[in-house]
Motif scaffolding. Sequence first.
Motif, PDB file in Angstrom:
ATOM      1  N   ILE A   9       0.843  -1.199   0.000  1.00  0.00           N
ATOM      2  CA  ILE A   9       0.000   0.000   0.000  1.00  0.00           C
ATOM      3  C   ILE A   9       0.878   1.249   0.000  1.00  0.00           C
ATOM      4  O   ILE A   9       0.630   2.201  -0.753  1.00  0.00           O
ATOM      5  CB  ILE A   9      -0.978  -0.029   1.202  1.00  0.00           C
ATOM      6  CG1 ILE A   9      -2.072  -1.085   0.937  1.00  0.00           C
ATOM      7  CG2 ILE A   9      -1.591   1.345   1.452  1.00  0.00           C
ATOM      8  CD1 ILE A   9      -3.071  -1.264   2.057  1.00  0.00           C
ATOM      9  N   TYR A  29      -7.615   5.348   4.803  1.00  0.00           N
ATOM     10  CA  TYR A  29      -8.813   4.918   5.515  1.00  0.00           C
ATOM     11  C   TYR A  29      -8.873   3.405   5.628  1.00  0.00           C
ATOM     12  O   TYR A  29      -8.539   2.677   4.675  1.00  0.00           O
ATOM     13  CB  TYR A  29     -10.069   5.484   4.843  1.00  0.00           C
ATOM     14  CG  TYR A  29     -10.180   6.977   5.089  1.00  0.00           C
ATOM     15  CD1 TYR A  29     -10.741   7.453   6.267  1.00  0.00           C
ATOM     16  CD2 TYR A  29      -9.656   7.889   4.180  1.00  0.00           C
ATOM     17  CE1 TYR A  29     -10.804   8.822   6.532  1.00  0.00           C
ATOM     18  CE2 TYR A  29      -9.710   9.248   4.436  1.00  0.00           C
ATOM     19  CZ  TYR A  29     -10.289   9.708   5.612  1.00  0.00           C
ATOM     20  OH  TYR A  29     -10.329  11.052   5.879  1.00  0.00           O
ATOM     21  N   ASP A  30      -9.283   2.946   6.805  1.00  0.00           N
ATOM     22  CA  ASP A  30      -9.374   1.503   7.058  1.00  0.00           C
ATOM     23  C   ASP A  30     -10.483   0.896   6.196  1.00  0.00           C
ATOM     24  O   ASP A  30     -11.573   1.453   6.056  1.00  0.00           O
ATOM     25  CB  ASP A  30      -9.660   1.257   8.542  1.00  0.00           C
ATOM     26  CG  ASP A  30      -9.335  -0.174   8.948  1.00  0.00           C
ATOM     27  OD1 ASP A  30      -8.372  -0.379   9.712  1.00  0.00           O
ATOM     28  OD2 ASP A  30     -10.053  -1.101   8.502  1.00  0.00           O
ATOM     29  N   ILE A  31     -10.200  -0.270   5.646  1.00  0.00           N
ATOM     30  CA  ILE A  31     -11.138  -0.954   4.761  1.00  0.00           C
ATOM     31  C   ILE A  31     -12.354  -1.492   5.514  1.00  0.00           C
ATOM     32  O   ILE A  31     -13.414  -1.724   4.920  1.00  0.00           O
ATOM     33  CB  ILE A  31     -10.402  -2.091   4.010  1.00  0.00           C
ATOM     34  CG1 ILE A  31     -11.082  -2.442   2.707  1.00  0.00           C
ATOM     35  CG2 ILE A  31     -10.186  -3.313   4.886  1.00  0.00           C
ATOM     36  CD1 ILE A  31     -10.248  -3.330   1.801  1.00  0.00           C
ATOM     37  N   HIS A  38     -12.168   6.385  10.689  1.00  0.00           N
ATOM     38  CA  HIS A  38     -11.175   5.356  11.042  1.00  0.00           C
ATOM     39  C   HIS A  38     -10.128   5.310   9.942  1.00  0.00           C
ATOM     40  O   HIS A  38     -10.386   4.828   8.841  1.00  0.00           O
ATOM     41  CB  HIS A  38     -11.852   3.985  11.206  1.00  0.00           C
ATOM     42  CG  HIS A  38     -10.908   2.894  11.662  1.00  0.00           C
ATOM     43  ND1 HIS A  38     -11.324   1.594  11.834  1.00  0.00           N
ATOM     44  CD2 HIS A  38      -9.589   2.900  11.982  1.00  0.00           C
ATOM     45  CE1 HIS A  38     -10.305   0.846  12.246  1.00  0.00           C
ATOM     46  NE2 HIS A  38      -9.239   1.618  12.332  1.00  0.00           N
ATOM     47  N   LEU A  40      -5.675   4.778   9.209  1.00  0.00           N
ATOM     48  CA  LEU A  40      -4.436   4.190   9.706  1.00  0.00           C
ATOM     49  C   LEU A  40      -3.281   5.074   9.278  1.00  0.00           C
ATOM     50  O   LEU A  40      -3.316   5.648   8.179  1.00  0.00           O
ATOM     51  CB  LEU A  40      -4.227   2.793   9.111  1.00  0.00           C
ATOM     52  CG  LEU A  40      -5.371   1.793   9.288  1.00  0.00           C
ATOM     53  CD1 LEU A  40      -5.110   0.538   8.436  1.00  0.00           C
ATOM     54  CD2 LEU A  40      -5.529   1.414  10.753  1.00  0.00           C
ATOM     55  N   GLN A  92      -3.391  -7.680  16.516  1.00  0.00           N
ATOM     56  CA  GLN A  92      -2.647  -7.240  15.326  1.00  0.00           C
ATOM     57  C   GLN A  92      -2.820  -8.266  14.211  1.00  0.00           C
ATOM     58  O   GLN A  92      -2.479  -9.439  14.375  1.00  0.00           O
ATOM     59  CB  GLN A  92      -1.154  -7.063  15.641  1.00  0.00           C
ATOM     60  CG  GLN A  92      -0.377  -6.510  14.452  1.00  0.00           C
ATOM     61  CD  GLN A  92       1.108  -6.265  14.741  1.00  0.00           C
ATOM     62  OE1 GLN A  92       1.629  -6.680  15.774  1.00  0.00           O
ATOM     63  NE2 GLN A  92       1.771  -5.600  13.814  1.00  0.00           N
ATOM     64  N   VAL A  94      -2.014  -7.226  10.780  1.00  0.00           N
ATOM     65  CA  VAL A  94      -1.065  -6.866   9.722  1.00  0.00           C
ATOM     66  C   VAL A  94       0.277  -6.527  10.382  1.00  0.00           C
ATOM     67  O   VAL A  94       0.359  -5.566  11.161  1.00  0.00           O
ATOM     68  CB  VAL A  94      -1.574  -5.659   8.897  1.00  0.00           C
ATOM     69  CG1 VAL A  94      -0.561  -5.296   7.810  1.00  0.00           C
ATOM     70  CG2 VAL A  94      -2.936  -5.962   8.270  1.00  0.00           C
ATOM     71  N   HIS A  98       1.380   0.227  12.523  1.00  0.00           N
ATOM     72  CA  HIS A  98       0.310   1.146  12.118  1.00  0.00           C
ATOM     73  C   HIS A  98      -0.409   1.652  13.351  1.00  0.00           C
ATOM     74  O   HIS A  98      -0.537   0.942  14.346  1.00  0.00           O
ATOM     75  CB  HIS A  98      -0.678   0.484  11.156  1.00  0.00           C
ATOM     76  CG  HIS A  98      -1.229  -0.831  11.624  1.00  0.00           C
ATOM     77  ND1 HIS A  98      -0.520  -1.996  11.553  1.00  0.00           N
ATOM     78  CD2 HIS A  98      -2.428  -1.159  12.173  1.00  0.00           C
ATOM     79  CE1 HIS A  98      -1.251  -2.990  12.020  1.00  0.00           C
ATOM     80  NE2 HIS A  98      -2.416  -2.508  12.415  1.00  0.00           N
TER      81      HIS A  98
END
Length: 112
Positions: A9, A29-31, A38, A40, A92, A94, A98
């Motif tokens: 990303i 933006y968080d998916i 929200h 990251l 966590q 990922v 972050h």
Amino acid sequence: MDNCLFCKIAAGDIPSKKAYEDDLCLAFYDIAPQAPVHFLVIPKAHIGSVAEVDDDNSAVVAHIFAVIAKLTKEMGLASYRVVSNIGEQAGQSVPHLHFHVLSGRDMTWPPG
Ligand code: AMP
């Protein structure tokens, strides 16, 4: 780092809805948003989690917090929560450092 979702990303190889970007970090933006707002914030250079922050790489963490302060002011967010999960038991999913920034609803304490 090969096979790291957030490295991809950061490199633009996987698309994201960006909120901010500079040479050192990216906010997107968080998916799967857990609050009305929200996003990251990640360092572009790979760091696995807070557990891998040390004297050699910690400057980017200070920078990320300055970016969070600036972005939230620009977004008009007076109250928000910053969260970083470290390790599977803490949630966590990922393994690239972050910081979640969550806002726009009442938050409970302690977190679940
Ligand atoms: P954590 O579970 O604390 O490691 O946080 C990882 C976050 O990344 C989760 O909130 C996911 O919803 C989010 N996420 C996973 N894949 C993507 C993606 N492609 N774009 C944006 N957010 C993502």
